[in-house]
Design a protein around this motif. Structure first.
Motif, mmCIF file in Angstrom:
data_model
loop_
_atom_site.group_PDB
_atom_site.id
_atom_site.type_symbol
_atom_site.label_atom_id
_atom_site.label_comp_id
_atom_site.label_asym_id
_atom_site.label_seq_id
_atom_site.Cartn_x
_atom_site.Cartn_y
_atom_site.Cartn_z
ATOM 1 N N SER B 88 -16.894 7.890 -2.548
ATOM 2 C CA SER B 88 -18.308 7.470 -2.272
ATOM 3 C C SER B 88 -18.528 7.051 -0.932
ATOM 4 C CB SER B 88 -18.462 6.256 -3.282
ATOM 5 O OG SER B 88 -17.495 5.215 -3.135
ATOM 6 N N TYR B 89 -17.639 6.601 -0.110
ATOM 7 C CA TYR B 89 -17.463 6.010 1.190
ATOM 8 C C TYR B 89 -17.995 7.449 2.082
ATOM 9 C CZ TYR B 89 -16.538 4.750 5.854
ATOM 10 O OH TYR B 89 -16.365 4.603 7.239
ATOM 11 N N GLU B 90 -17.134 8.516 1.618
ATOM 12 C CA GLU B 90 -17.488 9.644 2.627
ATOM 13 C C GLU B 90 -18.828 10.115 2.309
ATOM 14 O OE1 GLU B 90 -14.235 12.347 2.434
ATOM 15 O OE2 GLU B 90 -12.534 11.067 2.503
ATOM 16 N N VAL B 271 -9.320 9.101 14.651
ATOM 17 C CA VAL B 271 -10.356 9.827 14.664
ATOM 18 C C VAL B 271 -11.009 9.507 13.001
ATOM 19 C CG1 VAL B 271 -11.984 11.947 15.151
ATOM 20 C CG2 VAL B 271 -9.731 11.443 16.184
ATOM 21 N N ARG B 272 -11.724 8.460 12.882
ATOM 22 C CA ARG B 272 -11.941 8.125 11.667
ATOM 23 C C ARG B 272 -13.363 8.398 11.157
ATOM 24 N NH1 ARG B 272 -9.025 2.248 11.435
ATOM 25 N NH2 ARG B 272 -6.883 3.108 11.529
ATOM 26 N N VAL B 273 -13.696 8.666 9.865
ATOM 27 C CA VAL B 273 -14.843 8.990 9.447
ATOM 28 C C VAL B 273 -15.625 7.520 9.348
ATOM 29 C CG1 VAL B 273 -15.874 9.686 7.404
ATOM 30 C CG2 VAL B 273 -14.151 10.859 7.939
ATOM 31 N N THR B 292 -16.336 1.375 7.775
ATOM 32 C CA THR B 292 -15.380 0.487 7.221
ATOM 33 C C THR B 292 -13.855 1.369 7.187
ATOM 34 O OG1 THR B 292 -15.743 1.358 4.969
ATOM 35 C CG2 THR B 292 -16.728 -0.809 5.358
ATOM 36 N N ASP B 293 -12.906 0.618 7.065
ATOM 37 C CA ASP B 293 -11.541 1.277 7.147
ATOM 38 C C ASP B 293 -11.220 1.931 5.811
ATOM 39 O OD1 ASP B 293 -10.439 0.665 9.666
ATOM 40 O OD2 ASP B 293 -9.891 -1.299 8.924
#
Lengths: 376, 600
Positions: B88-90, B271-273, B292-293
C-alpha cells in the motif's frame, strides 16, 4: 544356480521368476550347462545352492545333470553342502530319493506358515499337512539337513497363528529355521495391493514375532546365527555364511549374481534374453562392479554385522564406533564392541547400523571405491 | 518536451485478476506504442512470477501518444500500481504521481476490499476517478450491479461508469477519450527548483538502479548533478528518458512529466521509493510530502534445508534486496535449523513472493519458520525493545509489558457469508466496527485486530469459510498491550527454537496441544522413546511420547542382491542427510515445514 520356474508368482515375490513357462525348462537346462562350461576355472566348490523360483518343479534328471556339470567343471569339495529349495507340494518321497541319489544333501522347504489362511494370503498352494509330509520325505530319503522357511508378520496373521506356526515348525524338528518378515517389495502384487489401500505389515508386530521366534528356537536347540536364521549346531547354511563373510560365489541362470576377485556382476534378468544370449554363444554377464578399497571394507562390515557373531571391526567398524552416530547407537544398546568384534546387540535395528556405516566419509587414502568396469 | 496542458498522468486501480494488465495492453495498442508483433500479453508485468500469479509487484510507467477526437496529440502516462495489500505504501507513491485514476472492477466479481481501500487512497490524494466495469463480455457478468457498487464506493453516479471488455477492446476508445477529457493536466512550475518524486525503482544488472520519477516542479536535464533528499546521496543524472515502453533517452524532463532516471547508483536502499530528487546546486527547500522508510510488518526465519547451501541463500537474498528495498535481512542462528536469516517483509504476500523466488529462481530448498510480528517488550526499568523472533522473547514469569501491533482491517463480503466472517474475526480477538452495505450484494465490514492473528493462516480461513467471496485489506493501527506468552516445544527435554511461538495466553493450551499432536505424527520413531512437550517457561502444558523404533532391518540378504540392498540403504542414508539433528533426535526437514504449515 537360479531356477526361475514357478507354478504361480507369489504376491510378495520380486525375484527373477516366471509362471507357466515350464516348457522352457529343458532349453534353460541346456543354457545353464553352456554357461557353466564357458565359466572360468574355479573350485573345488564348498557349497552349491539351487534357488529360485522353484527348483523342485524341474525334473529330477535335469537337476542331476546340472549338478553333474558343476561337479565336473569345478569339482566338489569332500562334504560340500549341496542344497536346493523346494515347495512342499512338489516334494514327494520319490523326488527326494532321486535327488539324494544325485548328490543333494540339504533341502530348504518353503513352508511359510502352518495356518491355511495365511498360506492363502501369501498365495501358497500347499497345506500344513504337506509340510510335515515333505519333512518326513526328506528325512526318509536321507537328506542330512532340512530347513524350513517361514514368513512372519503378514497382515493376515494373528499373534496366536504365529505362535502355532512356530510350534508346528519346531515340532517338525528341522535342522535349520529361517524366519523372514514379510516385506513389501516395489513392483510386486502385494505392493500394488498395499498402494491401493490394503494394510501393510506392521513392523511392531513383526518385531514381536521375531522376539518370539528367537526365544522358541533357542528353547528347541536351534541357535540363531544371523538376523533371520537359526540352526542346530553344525547346520548353519554354508552358502549364506559365505556371502555374509564376503566369500566368493558364482551364479548361473537369469538374474544370478556372482562375486569373485573383488568384482561383482549379474546376469541378464529376463528369461528370454538370457536364453537367446547364451544360445548365441555370448556371455549373459552384465553390470560389472569393482568392489575395492573403502567400498570393500564397508561392505565387509555391512554383510558381517548380520551375523550374531558380528564382524571384525577393522577400519570401517572402528570408524563407526568413533563416530557420533556410532556412539548414539552404542548408547541405545544397538551395537557393542566385544574384543575386536563389532556386534549388533539389537539385530532388528541392523539397518540403522548399516546406514551409519555407509554415512562414514571414506578416508583419504582409501582408494577410489566402487568403480563400474566397462565390459568387465 | 510535451506541452503540460496535453499531459495526462493516471493509474489503474484494480483487484488481482480484474484485468488491469490486459487493459494496459489495449491502451498501449490503441496508442500504437507496441506493434502487434512485439506484443507479449501483459507488457507491464515484467517478472515471470507476476505473469504467473496475475499480480503486479513493481509499478512501472509507460508513455503513450494518443490522438484524441479533438485532433490534438496527447501524452498519456500510465503509471502501473502494485495490486496487493502488502504494497500500500508503493500504491500511495504511485497515486501521488498521478492526477487521475481508472477504478477498474470485474463485472463478475464486483468491488473487492482492496479496490475500495485503494480507491479511498486515491480520493484522499485528490485524484479524479473514472469508474470502469471490465469483462462485460463474460456470460455471467453483472455490469449494472458492479457499477452500482462502484458508485457507492466513490460517491458518484452509476450512470458515469464506462463499460468495457479489455479482452475484446470494446469500450476502450471511450475510456481513452474520457481520460483526456476529465483528468486534469498536471500543475507545476518549470522555473522552480527541481523536485521529482521517485515512485518506483528497480535494479538493472548493467545500469544499476533505475528510478521512475514524476517531476513535480522545475525540470531535470541529462548530466545534471542531482541529490536524493532523504539519503543525501548526490549523483549525476547519467541518463533520463521515457518508456514507450522501450526506453527513449531525453534531454530534459519538465514539471508534469513522467520518466526514468539512471544515476549509476548500485544500492537500491540509497535511492528510495517516495524520496525526492532535487538539484544538487539549487535544491528545493523542502522535500515532497509523504515519504516514509520502508517498514516490515511480518518476520520469519528462512533456513536452507541443507546447511551447505547457506552461502547460496545469502547471495540470493542479497540479489533480491537489490530490487526490493522493503526486504530486510539479518543473519540468524537456530539450534534446530542452523544458519539462516531472519527476514522482514511488508506482509504475507511479500513473504510468499520472496520465498517462491528463492526456491524457483535460485533453486533453494528452504525451511521457513512461522511468520511473526514485531513485539514491543518493556522490562521494568528498561527502554522498550522490539522483538522480531519468538526466540528472543523473554521467558515466561518475568515481569514485563508486551505490546503488539494492531491493524485496521476492511473486509468486503456478500451478506450470506457475513456471519462466518464475524465469527473468524471475533475468534481472533477482533473488535468489530460498523457495517456498511454496498448495495444488496456486498457488505463492508471494518474491524481492529492484532496483526499476529492475521499473519497465521488468516487468509486461507477467510477464503475457505466464505467460498472465496470475502476480500481483505488492512493498514497498521498502532501498538497496544496484550497478554502474550511464549510457548516452547521440547523434544526429548530440549527446546526446539524453531517451534517456539508467541501466543495469546488463552489460546496457549490449544496451541501447545495441537503442535504436540502434529509433531508426534511428523517425527519418525527413534532408537529410544522421545517425549514431546509443550511448555510455558518451565510449566509443561501438553505431552506425547514417540515410542522407540523396534524393527528396521531387511529380512533377507543373500548373494543375489548385495548391490541392490546396498543401494537401497544408501538411498535411505541420503534421506537421513535431510534430517536435522535436534539434540539426539533426528527430525526430517519436512517435519519443520509441515509442523509450521498453517492449519485449516
Amino acid at each position: 544356480m537360479h531356477i526361475p520356474f514357478c507354478e504361480e508368482v507369489c504376491p510378495y515375490c520380486d525375484f527373477a521368476v516366471v509362471a507357466g513357462r515350464d516348457q522352457l525348462a529343458s532349453r534353460y537346462g541346456q543354457a545353464l550347462v553352456a554357461e557353466i562350461r564357458s565359466a572360468e576355472e574355479w573350485g573345488p566348490l564348498e557349497a552349491v545352492n539351487f534357488g529360485g523360483g522353484t527348483p523342485s518343479r524341474m525334473p529330477a534328471g535335469l537337476l542331476e545333470r546340472i549338478l553333474g556339470e558343476l561337479s565336473s567343471r569345478f569339482g566338489l569339495r569332500e562334504g560340500a553342502e549341496v542344497s536346493l529349495e523346494a515347495n512342499p507340494e512338489d516334494w514327494t518321497l520319490q523326488k527326494a530319493e532321486s535327488l539324494a541319489a544325485a548328490g543333494f544333501n540339504r533341502v530348504s522347504l518353503g513352508a511359510q506358515s502352518f495356518d491355511a489362511e495365511v498360506l492363502s494370503y501369501l498365495g501358497r498352494r500347499h497345506t500344513p499337512t504337506q509340510i510335515v509330509g515333505a519333512v518326513a520325505a526328506a528325512r526318509q530319503a536321507g537328506f542330512a539337513s532340512v530347513n524350513l522357511d517361514l514368513i512372519m508378520g503378514s497382515p493376515s496373521e494373528s499373534a496366536a497363528s504365529w505362535t502355532e506356526t512356530l510350534r508346528m515348525a519346531l515340532e517338525a524338528n528341522p535342522d535349520h529355521l529361517s524366519t523372514y518378515s514379510l516385506t513389501v517389495e516395489p513392483g510386486t502384487i502385494l505392493w500394488r495391493t498395499v498402494r491401493a489401500g490394503a494394510s501393510p505389515p506392521d513392523p511392531d508386530r513383526q518385531a514381536e514375532c521375531w522376539d518370539e521366534a528367537d526365544r522358541e528356537c533357542a528353547r528347541s536347540g536351534l541357535v540363531r546365527y544371523e538376523v533371520s536364521n537359526a540352526a542346530r549346531p553344525g547346520h548353519p547354511c554354508r552358502y549364506n555364511l559365505s556371502v555374509w563373510g564376503q566369500g566368493e560365489y558364482l551364479g548361473f541362470g537369469n538374474g544370478a549374481h556372482s562375486f569373485r576377485d573383488g568384482r561383482r556382476w549379474e546376469n541378464l534378468r529376463g528369461l528370454e534374453r538370457y536364453l537367446d544370449t547364451v544360445e548365441a554363444g555370448r556371455s549373459p554377464n552384465r553390470r560389472f562392479e569393482l568392489i575395492e578399497g573403502w567400498a570393500a571394507e564397508t561392505e565387509r562390515v555391512l554383510l558381517g554385522i548380520r551375523r550374531r557373531a558380528g564382524v571384525r571391526a577393522g577400519r570401517a567398524g572402528e570408524a563407526l564406533w568413533e563416530s557420533p552416530r556410532g556412539r548414539e547407537l552404542h548408547r541405545a544398546g544397538v551395537i557393542g564392541l566385544h574384543g575386536d568384534r563389532l556386534v549388533v546387540d539389537r539385530p532388528l535395528l541392523t539397518d540403522e547400523v548399516s546406514r551409519a556405516i555407509l554415512a562414514i566419509p571414506p578416508p583419504e587414502s582409501a582408494g577410489l571405491g566402487n568403480i563400474p568396469v566397462p565390459g568387465g | 518536451m510535451a506541452s503540460r496542458s496535453l499531459i495526462r498522468n493516471f493509474c489503474i486501480i484494480a483487484h488481482i485478476d480484474h484485468g488491469k494488465s490486459t487493459l494496459a495492453d489495449r491502451l498501449l495498442e490503441s496508442a500504437g506504442a507496441v506493434s502487434q508483433r512485439d506484443m507479449r500479453d501483459q507488457v507491464l508485468d515484467t517478472m515471470d512470477l507476476e505473469r504467473e500469479r496475475g499480480i503486479t509487484i513493481k509499478a512501472q510507467a509507460v508513455r503513450l501518444d494518443y490522438e484524441a477526437s479533438d485532433g490534438r496529440l496527447y501524452v498519456l502516462n500510465l503509471i502501473d500500481t502494485p495490486g496487493h495489500v502488502d504494497f500500500s505504501y508503493e500504491v500511495s507513491r504511485s497515486l501521488a504521481a498521478c492526477e487521475g485514476a481508472v477504478l477498474l472492477v470485474d463485472a463478475n466479481q464486483g468491488v473487492q476490499a482492496q479496490t475500495v481501500a485503494n480507491a479511498y487512497l486515491a480520493v484522499e490524494a485528490g485524484l479524479e476517478i473514472i469508474p470502469v466495469v471490465n469483462k462485460i463480455d463474460l456470460p455471467s457478468a453483472e455490469p449494472e450491479r458492479a457499477a452500482e457498487e462502484l458508485a457507492r464506493v466513490v460517491g458518484g453516479d452509476a450512470a458515469d461508469t464506462i463499460f468495457i471488455s479489455a479482452k475484446t477492446g470494446e469500450g476502450v476508445d471511450e475510456l481513452t477519450e474520457r481520460i483526456v477529457e476529465v483528468i486534469p493536466p498536471p500543475a507545476g512550475d518549470e522555473d522552480l527548483p527541481l523536485s521529482a518524486l521517485i515512485f518506483d525503482s528497480y535494479y538493472d544488472l548493467y545500469r544499476g538502479v533505475v528510478c521512475y520519477v514524476r517531476v513535480m516542479e522545475g525540470s531535470i536535464a541529462a548530466g545534471e548533478r542531482v541529490m536524493f533528499m532523504a539519503t543525501g546521496e548526490k549523483r549525476d543524472a547519467a541518463e533520463i528518458g521515457v518508456l514507450t515502453p522501450g526506453s527513449v533517452p531525453m534531454e530534459t524532463l519538465a514539471a508534469g512529466e513522467v520518466g526514468y532516471l539512471i544515476t549509476g547508483a548500485k544500492e537500491i536502499d540509497r535511492v528510495r521509493v517516495g524520496d525526492t530528487v532535487t538539484s544538487a546546486y539549487r535544491p528545493a527547500a523542502v522535500p515532497l510530502r509523504g515519504y516514509t522508510d520502508p517498514r516490515p510488518m511480518v518476520f520469519a526465519g528462512i533456513f536452507p534445508t541443507d546447511g551447505d547451501e547457506y552461502p547460496r541463500l545469502r547471495e540470493a537474498l542479497e540479489k533480491l534486496q537489490l530490487n526490493d528495498a522493503s526486504l530486510q535481512i539479518a543473519p540468524e542462528f537456530s539450534q534446530a535449523l542452523g544458519f539462516g536469516f531472519r527476514c522482514g517483509f511488508l506482509g504475507l504476500l511479500h513473504m510468499e513472493i520472496v520465498r517462491e523466488r528463492l526456491e524457483r529462481e535460485y533453486d533453494l530448498d528452504l525451511v521457513t519458520t512461522s511468520p511473526s510480528v514485531a513485539y514491543r517488550v518493556t522490562l521494568p526499568g528498561d527502554e522498550p525493545v522490539e522483538v522480531r523472533s519468538p526466540a528472543d522473547f523473554p521467558a515466561a514469569g518475568r515481569e514485563m509489558v508486551v505490546e503488539e501491533p494492531w491493524i485496521k482491517a476492511l473486509v468486503l463480503v456478500p451478506p450470506e457469508h457475513l456471519g462466518a466472517v464475524m465469527e473468524i474475526l471475533t475468534s481472533r480477538r477482533g473488535e468489530l466496527g460498523p457495517l456498511n452495505y454496498l448495495g444488496t450484494e456486498r457488505v463492508e465490514l471494518t474491524c481492529r485486530l492484532p496483526l499476529a492473528e492475521v499473519v497465521f493462516d488468516f487468509y486461507d480461513q477467510l477464503k475457505s469459510k466464505t467460498r472465496g467471496f470475502a476480500s481483505l485489506d488492512y493498514e497498521a493501527d498502532g501498538y497496544q498491550p496484550s497478554d502474550l506468552v511464549k510457548v516452547d516445544l521440547l523434544l526429548n527435554g530440549s527446546a526446539v527454537d524453531a517451534f517456539s511461538a508467541v501466543i495469546h495466553r488463552p489460546r496457549a493450551y490449544a496451541y501447545g496441544r495441537e503442535m504436540v499432536t502434529r509433531l508426534k505424527d511428523l517425527i519418525p520413531r527413534q532408537l529410544f522413546d522421545v517425549p514431546i512437550q509443550a511448555a510455558i517457561g518451565s510449566r509443561v502444558i501438553s505431552r506425547e511420547t514417540i515410542r522407540a523404533k523396534r524393527k528396521d532391518v531387511l529380512a533377507k540378504c543373500y548373494g543375489g542382491d548385495v548391490t541392490r540392498k546396498k543401494k537401497l540403504l544408501a538411498r535411505q542414508k541420503e534421506g537421513k542427510r535431510r534430517m536435522k539433528m535436534v539434540g539426539s533426535v533426528e527430525v526430517p526437514s519436512q517435519a519443520f515445514v509441515a509442523a509450521l504449515r498453517v492449519r485449516d
